[in-house]
Structures are given as C-alpha cells and as structure tokens.
Design a protein around this motif. Structure first.
Motif, PDB file in Angstrom:
ATOM      1  N   PHE A 351     -15.444  35.902 -37.934  1.00 52.58           N
ATOM      2  CA  PHE A 351     -16.200  36.585 -36.888  1.00 52.58           C
ATOM      3  C   PHE A 351     -15.261  37.553 -36.170  1.00 52.58           C
ATOM      4  O   PHE A 351     -14.702  37.247 -35.104  1.00 52.58           O
ATOM      5  CB  PHE A 351     -16.822  35.558 -35.939  1.00 52.58           C
ATOM      6  CG  PHE A 351     -17.815  34.675 -36.649  1.00 52.58           C
ATOM      7  CD1 PHE A 351     -19.138  35.060 -36.772  1.00 52.58           C
ATOM      8  CD2 PHE A 351     -17.397  33.497 -37.253  1.00 52.58           C
ATOM      9  CE1 PHE A 351     -20.039  34.273 -37.460  1.00 52.58           C
ATOM     10  CE2 PHE A 351     -18.296  32.706 -37.951  1.00 52.58           C
ATOM     11  CZ  PHE A 351     -19.627  33.097 -38.055  1.00 52.58           C
ATOM     12  N   PRO A 352     -15.065  38.723 -36.770  1.00 54.04           N
ATOM     13  CA  PRO A 352     -14.032  39.662 -36.302  1.00 54.04           C
ATOM     14  C   PRO A 352     -14.303  40.264 -34.931  1.00 54.04           C
ATOM     15  O   PRO A 352     -13.399  40.823 -34.314  1.00 54.04           O
ATOM     16  CB  PRO A 352     -14.046  40.749 -37.377  1.00 54.04           C
ATOM     17  CG  PRO A 352     -15.427  40.695 -37.967  1.00 54.04           C
ATOM     18  CD  PRO A 352     -15.792  39.247 -37.939  1.00 54.04           C
ATOM     19  N   ASP A 353     -15.543  40.171 -34.434  1.00 59.04           N
ATOM     20  CA  ASP A 353     -15.840  40.768 -33.134  1.00 59.04           C
ATOM     21  C   ASP A 353     -15.540  39.833 -31.970  1.00 59.04           C
ATOM     22  O   ASP A 353     -15.772  40.193 -30.808  1.00 59.04           O
ATOM     23  CB  ASP A 353     -17.300  41.227 -33.080  1.00 59.04           C
ATOM     24  CG  ASP A 353     -17.551  42.396 -34.012  1.00 59.04           C
ATOM     25  OD1 ASP A 353     -16.686  43.284 -34.082  1.00 59.04           O
ATOM     26  OD2 ASP A 353     -18.587  42.402 -34.700  1.00 59.04           O
ATOM     27  N   GLY A 354     -15.045  38.619 -32.274  1.00 58.74           N
ATOM     28  CA  GLY A 354     -14.570  37.765 -31.200  1.00 58.74           C
ATOM     29  C   GLY A 354     -15.248  36.421 -31.115  1.00 58.74           C
ATOM     30  O   GLY A 354     -16.217  36.125 -31.833  1.00 58.74           O
ATOM     31  N   GLN A 355     -14.694  35.605 -30.219  1.00 57.44           N
ATOM     32  CA  GLN A 355     -15.222  34.258 -29.981  1.00 57.44           C
ATOM     33  C   GLN A 355     -15.377  34.055 -28.474  1.00 57.44           C
ATOM     34  O   GLN A 355     -14.460  34.352 -27.698  1.00 57.44           O
ATOM     35  CB  GLN A 355     -14.281  33.186 -30.540  1.00 57.44           C
ATOM     36  CG  GLN A 355     -14.022  33.303 -32.034  1.00 57.44           C
ATOM     37  CD  GLN A 355     -12.867  34.232 -32.349  1.00 57.44           C
ATOM     38  OE1 GLN A 355     -11.805  34.143 -31.718  1.00 57.44           O
ATOM     39  NE2 GLN A 355     -13.033  35.113 -33.311  1.00 57.44           N
ATOM     40  N   LEU A 356     -16.538  33.572 -28.077  1.00 59.68           N
ATOM     41  CA  LEU A 356     -16.849  33.311 -26.678  1.00 59.68           C
ATOM     42  C   LEU A 356     -16.951  31.806 -26.451  1.00 59.68           C
ATOM     43  O   LEU A 356     -17.396  31.067 -27.339  1.00 59.68           O
ATOM     44  CB  LEU A 356     -18.170  33.977 -26.290  1.00 59.68           C
ATOM     45  CG  LEU A 356     -18.226  35.502 -26.385  1.00 59.68           C
ATOM     46  CD1 LEU A 356     -19.661  35.989 -26.249  1.00 59.68           C
ATOM     47  CD2 LEU A 356     -17.345  36.140 -25.312  1.00 59.68           C
ATOM     48  N   PHE A 357     -16.574  31.368 -25.259  1.00 57.32           N
ATOM     49  CA  PHE A 357     -16.648  29.938 -24.934  1.00 57.32           C
ATOM     50  C   PHE A 357     -17.165  29.755 -23.520  1.00 57.32           C
ATOM     51  O   PHE A 357     -16.813  30.514 -22.611  1.00 57.32           O
ATOM     52  CB  PHE A 357     -15.269  29.287 -25.046  1.00 57.32           C
ATOM     53  CG  PHE A 357     -15.234  27.873 -24.513  1.00 57.32           C
ATOM     54  CD1 PHE A 357     -15.750  26.821 -25.262  1.00 57.32           C
ATOM     55  CD2 PHE A 357     -14.708  27.606 -23.254  1.00 57.32           C
ATOM     56  CE1 PHE A 357     -15.723  25.518 -24.757  1.00 57.32           C
ATOM     57  CE2 PHE A 357     -14.680  26.315 -22.750  1.00 57.32           C
ATOM     58  CZ  PHE A 357     -15.193  25.270 -23.509  1.00 57.32           C
ATOM     59  N   ALA A 358     -18.009  28.738 -23.346  1.00 56.94           N
ATOM     60  CA  ALA A 358     -18.479  28.392 -22.001  1.00 56.94           C
ATOM     61  C   ALA A 358     -18.709  26.893 -21.918  1.00 56.94           C
ATOM     62  O   ALA A 358     -19.322  26.299 -22.818  1.00 56.94           O
ATOM     63  CB  ALA A 358     -19.769  29.130 -21.665  1.00 56.94           C
ATOM     64  N   ASP A 359     -18.185  26.283 -20.863  1.00 56.02           N
ATOM     65  CA  ASP A 359     -18.497  24.893 -20.532  1.00 56.02           C
ATOM     66  C   ASP A 359     -19.717  24.917 -19.618  1.00 56.02           C
ATOM     67  O   ASP A 359     -19.635  25.349 -18.469  1.00 56.02           O
ATOM     68  CB  ASP A 359     -17.299  24.241 -19.836  1.00 56.02           C
ATOM     69  CG  ASP A 359     -17.555  22.777 -19.505  1.00 56.02           C
ATOM     70  OD1 ASP A 359     -18.679  22.284 -19.775  1.00 56.02           O
ATOM     71  OD2 ASP A 359     -16.645  22.116 -18.972  1.00 56.02           O
ATOM     72  N   LEU A 360     -20.862  24.477 -20.127  1.00 53.88           N
ATOM     73  CA  LEU A 360     -22.121  24.575 -19.381  1.00 53.88           C
ATOM     74  C   LEU A 360     -22.277  23.483 -18.333  1.00 53.88           C
ATOM     75  O   LEU A 360     -23.201  23.536 -17.524  1.00 53.88           O
ATOM     76  CB  LEU A 360     -23.302  24.553 -20.353  1.00 53.88           C
ATOM     77  CG  LEU A 360     -23.299  25.638 -21.426  1.00 53.88           C
ATOM     78  CD1 LEU A 360     -24.554  25.531 -22.289  1.00 53.88           C
ATOM     79  CD2 LEU A 360     -23.210  27.020 -20.802  1.00 53.88           C
ATOM     80  N   ARG A 361     -21.414  22.463 -18.385  1.00 57.55           N
ATOM     81  CA  ARG A 361     -21.445  21.361 -17.409  1.00 57.55           C
ATOM     82  C   ARG A 361     -22.845  20.763 -17.282  1.00 57.55           C
ATOM     83  O   ARG A 361     -23.331  20.471 -16.186  1.00 57.55           O
ATOM     84  CB  ARG A 361     -20.941  21.841 -16.041  1.00 57.55           C
ATOM     85  CG  ARG A 361     -19.521  22.359 -16.038  1.00 57.55           C
ATOM     86  CD  ARG A 361     -18.884  22.284 -14.667  1.00 57.55           C
ATOM     87  NE  ARG A 361     -19.643  23.023 -13.674  1.00 57.55           N
ATOM     88  CZ  ARG A 361     -19.336  24.254 -13.269  1.00 57.55           C
ATOM     89  NH1 ARG A 361     -18.313  24.878 -13.799  1.00 57.55           N
ATOM     90  NH2 ARG A 361     -20.049  24.857 -12.356  1.00 57.55           N
ATOM     91  N   GLY A 362     -23.483  20.573 -18.422  1.00 53.90           N
ATOM     92  CA  GLY A 362     -24.860  20.084 -18.420  1.00 53.90           C
ATOM     93  C   GLY A 362     -25.023  18.680 -17.891  1.00 53.90           C
ATOM     94  O   GLY A 362     -26.095  18.310 -17.406  1.00 53.90           O
ATOM     95  N   THR A 363     -23.970  17.854 -17.964  1.00 55.75           N
ATOM     96  CA  THR A 363     -24.054  16.483 -17.461  1.00 55.75           C
ATOM     97  C   THR A 363     -23.419  16.339 -16.087  1.00 55.75           C
ATOM     98  O   THR A 363     -23.353  15.242 -15.545  1.00 55.75           O
ATOM     99  CB  THR A 363     -23.358  15.523 -18.445  1.00 55.75           C
ATOM    100  OG1 THR A 363     -22.006  15.960 -18.653  1.00 55.75           O
ATOM    101  CG2 THR A 363     -24.090  15.518 -19.782  1.00 55.75           C
ATOM    102  N   ALA A 364     -22.942  17.438 -15.502  1.00 59.90           N
ATOM    103  CA  ALA A 364     -22.360  17.394 -14.166  1.00 59.90           C
ATOM    104  C   ALA A 364     -23.453  17.523 -13.114  1.00 59.90           C
ATOM    105  O   ALA A 364     -24.614  17.848 -13.420  1.00 59.90           O
ATOM    106  CB  ALA A 364     -21.337  18.522 -13.999  1.00 59.90           C
ATOM    107  N   THR A 365     -23.098  17.305 -11.863  1.00 63.33           N
ATOM    108  CA  THR A 365     -24.102  17.396 -10.797  1.00 63.33           C
ATOM    109  C   THR A 365     -24.561  18.827 -10.591  1.00 63.33           C
ATOM    110  O   THR A 365     -25.687  19.074 -10.162  1.00 63.33           O
ATOM    111  CB  THR A 365     -23.525  16.844  -9.474  1.00 63.33           C
ATOM    112  OG1 THR A 365     -22.278  17.511  -9.201  1.00 63.33           O
ATOM    113  CG2 THR A 365     -23.261  15.349  -9.596  1.00 63.33           C
TER     114      THR A 365
END
Length: 526
Positions: A351-365
């Motif tokens: 995936f030469p155009d890059g990699q994105l990351f996000a912690d959605l914290r779906g189980t957090a308050t």
C-alpha cells in the motif's frame, strides 16, 4: 432575478436592470444580501446605512427603504421581527455561487485533482467584477462583512495560483504575482508563491530577493519576522531542495495548454471563464503517512490466523466496489491488536500511499467520535486544517474524495460498533481496512470476519518461554505449566505474568496470585 454584490451592487430582472433607488436604500439591500435568507435586525441595517450617530428617524427610514425594496423586488423582502429577511435562491446570488464553486474547487485541490481545481476556482473568481459592493460607502456596519468577502476572494485566488503551480504554470504567473505582492504586500502566501515561481523559472537570485523584500515589508509595516511557511520556502531555495521541483509525470506533447485556463488580468481584475473540457489535470506528490504502531510484540500460536489475513489481501481478489475490510474480533486480552499490527506491518509494502492508524477507544468511557478521527486522517493525508469541514458528513465526504485514488492500509483499533467504523471506510477499491473489536460487527457490509480463540496449552507455554527466557521456565517447569493453565490461553494474562517475572528475577513463579498487574496492564485470573 439575478443579484450581484461581487463588484458594484446590481439586480437584473427579465426586463433588464432594476432601479434600486437612492444610496442608503441600496446599502440596506447590500446588508440584506450579505445575510440572504436570514433575518437581519433593524439596528444592524441602521448601522450599515449610516456612518457614525444615526438620525432619530433612522429606524423609520430603514422601514421605508425595506417597503420600497419589497415592491421593487416582487415581494422578496419580508418583515420578520426583529428586522427583515430577503429571500434569494442560491442560483440567483453571485455570492452564493462563488462560495459553492470555491468549496468544490478547494475539495478538488485537496484531493489532488489540480486541473479541476484550476477550472472550478477560476470560475468562482470570474464572478467578481471588482471589490465587494464597490459602489457603496463602507460604513462601520458594512466594513467588516465586505472586508471578509474581499479576504475570501484573495484566499481563493491564492488557492487558484497554488493549483496552477502544481501543474507547472509558474512562468505564466510571475508577472501577476509581482502585481499581487505590490497590491497586497502583507500576504505571506503570495510572497511564497512568487519565490517558488521565480525559483522554478531558474531565477534563484530573484527568488532570494523576493524573500528579502517580503522580510523588509513585514518588518516595516508590522514589526514582525516572516512566518514559518515563508521561512521554510526561503530555506528550501537556499538548499535547492528537490521538493520544490515538479514531479514530471505528464505525457509527451504540449504540457500545459494555457488557453484553457482562466487568467487574472490584474490584481483585482476580471477573470475569463474557463473551458472545462481542455485542462490536463496532471498529477502531484502527496503526503504518505506511516502511522502503524511498532511491531515489537512476540506473536505465538497465530500462524493460521496470520496466513488467513495475508492471503485474503495478497492472494485474494480485489473488491470491485470498495476496499477490503477485515474484522478481528474476540474478548478482551485475546491478542487482537498484536495480530493486527503484525499483519498490517507485513502488508504495508503493498500500500504505497501510506498507512493510517486510529485507536477508537470503543470500550473506554469516552469513545472517539468519527469526525475527530476523520480530521486526523485528513491531516495525515496532507489536508490543511482550514480545509477540513466542521460537519461530520462533509468531513467524511472529503475523506472519501481524498482516498478515492490512493491505495491505503487503515488500522482501526478497538471499535465500538458499526456506526463508529462506517465513516472511516473509504468508498473506492484498492485500500484495506483492518479492524479490531470485541463484537463481530456483523452489520458491516462486505467485511470478512475472523474470530480469535484462546491459545492452546502448548502455545501458551511457548509464549511464556519466548517472553521470560528458556532458563527461567526450565528452572520452574511445573510452576510455569500451572501458570499457563491458570491464564487459560489468554495472551494478555500471559504477557502480564511474564512482565512481572522479567521485572523481578528473584520472584518465584508460584508467588504470582490471581490478580496480575504490571504498569497499565491488569487482569484477574479467577
């Protein structure tokens, strides 16, 4: 009817131009047009029509002007406490058309569709016939909104120039940029664009002289040094930074047919409407994010699942109507994140155009809202803050546009539900989205699902060996075996136990109780 305020104030009906009456009546109309389809209080209309202290009859005069305009404009003006409203369709007001075209042009620019941006922004600029409401006296009530319009025009002009520079039109822009910096000497972006145009034209001395001139103007008029953007441009010229050069990906033949693009006649002059069919949109370099977490964790007992993930991307068919979406789900501590990061790291090169990351914290308050995540992704993809919409739907649309022609790997950690994830999935094929969640997210259309089970007893013991070292495990073989059984194949429990043992080499394995805690990690075995 056609209402025009981008230049002298005019209204045209089918029969021809409309007589708008005396100056103060025209000023009231301008104030209503600036807030078309919204109630404008009488006191604001008074402030627009009179400079300084208004006469006692001002309110009555404004009501008279509004009544006359109501008759002249065929009932378009309506009395609505505490003032009046002028009803105008978006296709009737040049200001509304300008804003709509400017928005579309900037979206095209952000998406890298530079030819479309040049055409659309040029069409927006062609609506201007001079300064906003230039035939009216700028009272205190009109000065701020009209100055804001002139500022919007200049900002769009700068974006139009930026789009043309991406297409390599620098040589055609130098004279115009010189006139613009003479007329607007405190606009640093124009200076930066002039410096770039001169540099690309081979006039490095002229580029450096432009910076010196800008620095002197800012110091003399504002008492400040050049801002970061202008300083970076100067430094790039000094070092002959290759990033200043165009990426030459245009086909052979005439590179940039200038007749098809609108061109400003002077700093505040009329623009020629563009020919939409002719522009060559060209290409440009864009930001390539590399946001994956470090792949430093030991992975044991997941060979089958890892190969399934890799084969679904590398060996599997590409989805024709959207990206590949993979959901890893299972209970807390099962090892979803470690597996997802390992798979994403192995797939990143595809995936030469890059990699994105996000912690959605779906189980957090407080889970992350999609709009906040989208804004972060857009910044990573090179979109400036000023071009990121406030509305979530508009932000999602901008994200889909930006990602439409890119191959991206997107890792979404700890998703709460389908609603949190859907806006973050690109619409176009070619990308992959890897999601970890406790729930299966079964209502996520087109997704492949992989449920993670607990580690086998052998894999659990192997993980302890890899984490603690074979000597430590061999010294307390039976206790280690019992510890692995107590952790019931849960990787998080095994990792916390191993961390405790590594941190304290003298701690007996048998001393680990049912409550395991290390750093920010904690788990109960019973």
């Amino acid at each position: 009817m056609k209402f025009r305020i981008l230049g002298s104030l005019t209204v045209d009906a089918e029969a021809g131009p409309v007589d708008l009456g005396p100056a103060k009546q025209r000023t009231v109309l301008a104030a209503l047009l600036l807030e078309a389809n919204r109630i404008v209080p009488v006191d604001r209309l008074v402030a627009a029509a009179w400079e300084g202290e208004p006469p006692r009859s001002a309110v009555a005069n404004v009501r008279t002007y509004a009544s006359r305009l109501r008759k002249t404009l065929r009932e378009r003006v309506e009395s609505r406490p505490p003032g009046f409203v002028l009803h105008v369709g978006d296709d009737e007001l040049d200001l509304a058309a300008f804003r709509e075209l400017a928005g579309r042009g900037r979206a095209a620019l952000a998406a890298g569709h530079d030819g479309e941006a040049v055409a659309t922004l040029g069409e927006a600029l062609s609506l201007w016939r001079g300064a906003a409401a230039e035939d009216l006296s700028r009272s205190a009530g009109l000065e701020a909104p009209l100055a804001a319009l002139d500022e919007q025009r200049l900002a769009v002009l700068e974006d139009w120039i930026a789009a043309r520079q991406r297409l390599g039109h620098d040589g055609q822009l130098i004279d115009e940029l010189r006139r613009l910096t003479d007329t607007h000497p405190l606009r640093e972006r124009l200076w930066s664009q002039l410096i770039l145009a001169r540099y690309r034209g081979g006039d490095i001395g002229g580029a450096l002289a432009g910076y010196a001139q800008a620095r002197n103007v800012l110091a003399e008029n504002l008492g400040v040094d050049p801002g970061p953007e202008l300083v970076r441009m100067h430094q790039a010229v000094l070092t002959r930074d290759p990033a200043l050069d165009l990426l030459d990906t245009h086909p052979p033949g005439p590179r940039h047919p200038t007749d098809s693009f609108p061109r400003p006649a002077d700093a505040l002059g009329r623009f020629v409407a563009p020919d939409r069919a002719a522009p060559d949109p060209g290409t440009r370099q864009h930001a390539v994010p590399r946001e994956l977490p470090a792949d430093t964790s030991v992975l044991v007992g997941r060979d089958k699942e890892l190969h399934l993930l890799l084969d679904s991307v590398i060996g599997g068919p590409e989805h024709a109507h959207g990206p590949t979406v993979l959901v890893l789900h299972g209970p807390a501590g099962i090892g979803k994140s470690v597996l997802a990061v390992r798979a994403a790291s192995l797939l990143a090169e595809h995936f030469p155009d890059g990699q994105l990351f996000a912690d959605l914290r779906g189980t957090a308050t407080s889970r992350k809202q999609p709009r906040k995540v989208l804004a972060g992704f857009l910044r990573s993809l090179g979109v400036p803050d000023r071009r990121i919409p406030d509305d979530e739907d508009e932000t999602a649309a901008r994200y889909r546009s930006i990602t439409a022609d890119r191959r991206l790997l997107i890792l979404l950690e700890d998703a709460a539900d389908e609603a949190q994830v859907r806006p973050l999935v690109p619409a176009a094929p070619g990308s992959i989205v890897v999601i970890t969640a406790r729930r299966p997210l079964a209502a996520l259309d087109g997704a492949a699902h992989l449920h993670l089970e607990r580690l086998s007893p052998d894999a659990a013991e192997e993980l302890l060996v890899r984490l603690c070292g074979p000597e430590r495990v061999e010294a307390e073989r039976e206790e280690t075996h019992r510890l692995a059984a107590r952790c019931r194949g849960l990787p998080l429990a095994l990792r916390i136990a191993a961390a405790r043992l590594v941190a304290d080499p003298l701690l007996p394995v048998s001393a680990l109780g049912d409550h395991l805690e290390y750093g920010d990690l904690t788990i109960h075995l019973s």
